[in-house]
Write an enzyme that holds these catalytic residues in place. Structure first.
Site: not given
Length: 393
Positions: A261, A304, A319, A327, A370
């Protein structure tokens, strides 16, 4: 006259025994589309049968037929391309005579090509043969197409063929179904075509055709929008390509059942059981990977709108919205680092807290996230099993 299969074998051996003879690594006969404005310009080559490191007997017969038709095949060059005629067809038919009664159930496909051509009243200049004697930079449109076919038919592995200069060889054309039009021809005839109601409904303008214009996919492969896969892509059986943000470029593709997708850029390869989420992007060699082609392992999940610019091992997760590049600074706690090392016993991983993305490339079982509070990019040992819905593949 070649009357028996033993006669045929002796003829092939005789052809191959000639001084300087080389088996072509790839060959085939194509119907070509020529320019509407310039008939000498080849816009597209359609191969019903592609031979790649196989069927060398047929290759030898084709070379003999070319010589009988007055051509001189230069084996010292990387490729040979010529327009075939009735003399070529007659010679090949004579050589293939012992097999003409066996052309059923897909047997002897090269002979089927020759027999079909023998039934066309006027061959004109529409049919060309291409012989590749080495995998060098392509010199002709026909050679580019033969290599794209070899990739899309999975006769040659992705990233294994030399396609340097292909963009400069192919012409940018307007595609109307499977018919290419020269843009300059459309400009010259725009007024009369529009006033007469004959101006074509253009599907796209590109140098490459769509995958489905040339390739019949596996029975369990789904492509919901033909514009989403470019010719030269390779789709393993079970791949599903959804509409929307999905796209698979040439010399890129899948190695097994994969849900697509997002974008698989040129040179990127995705392993079986992986899921490329909506809008996710796997960078190609021209889009920020410093020429480092990206491979995604098996059973990975790219969330996504994520961006992956390093190779991933098996069982990895990126995620949604996360960008992991060479980097990118990634923080790994001591406890999670220990678990990652256990999942990668044959890899040397330094004992530290901050890593560059490039230092983690190819490792298995990593979950890239994150921290929503600190904004730091962190990596942990993945604990989630990525499993595709078998009913969809």
């Amino acid at each position: 006259m070649i009357a028996t299969k033993d006669d045929f074998k002796r003829l092939v051996d005789e052809i191959k025994s000639k001084d300087g003879y080389k088996d072509p690594i790839g060959f085939g006969i194509a119907r070509v589309d020529r320019g509407q404005k310039s008939a000498d310009k080849i816009l597209q080559a359609t191969f019903p049968v592609v031979n790649w490191n196989e069927n060398f007997g047929s290759g030898a017969i084709f070379i003999k037929a070319l010589e009988d038709a007055g051509f001189s095949v230069d084996f010292t060059k990387s490729e040979f391309v010529a327009t075939i005629d009735e003399k070529f067809i007659s010679s090949a038919m004579d050589s293939f005579a012992p097999f003409l009664d066996e052309l059923v159930d897909g047997k002897h496909k090269n002979i089927q090509v020759v027999k079909t051509l023998s039934q066309i009243e006027d061959l004109g200049k529409n049919f060309r043969i291409v012989l590749l004697f080495e995998d060098a930079k392509p010199q002709s449109v026909e050679a580019v197409y033969l290599k794209l076919y070899a990739l899309s038919l999975q006769k040659a592995p992705l990233r294994s063929l030399n396609l340097d200069g292909a963009f400069g060889i192919l012409t940018n054309v307007a595609w109307v179904g499977n018919k290419p039009y020269e843009l300059e021809y459309l400009r010259e005839h725009e007024i009369e075509m529009k006033l007469n109601g004959t101006f074509p409904n253009i599907d796209s303008v590109d140098k490459f055709p769509r995958y489905l214009q040339h390739i019949i996919p596996a029975d369990n492969t789904r492509i919901l929008d033909s514009s989403k896969v470019r010719m030269g892509a390779s789709l393993a059986g079970g791949t599903t390509v959804m509409p929307g943000a999905s796209y698979i470029n040439f010399n890129a593709g899948t190695l097994g059942s994969v849900m697509v997708e997002g974008r698989i850029s040129s040179s990127a390869i995705v392993g079986a059981g992986s899921d490329v989420g909506g809008g996710a992007s796997i960078l190609g060699v021209l889009s920020g990977t410093d020429g480092n082609p990206i491979s995604i392992g098996e059973n990975c999940l790219l969330g996504a709108n994520s961006v992956t610019g390093i190779p991933l091992g098996d069982g990895c997760i990126v995620d949604a919205g996360v960008a992991i590049l060479a980097g990118t600074k990634v923080k790994i706690s001591a406890d999670e680092l220990s678990k990652i090392k256990e999942a990668n016993p044959n890899s040397k991983i330094d004992d530290k807290e901050i890593f560059k993305g490039s230092e983690l490339q190819g490792l298995n079982g990593i979950h890239y996230r994150q921290d929503s509070i600190t904004g730091e990019m962190v990596a942990k040992r993945s604990t989630r099993e990525v499993k595709l819905n078998e009913e969809l593949h």
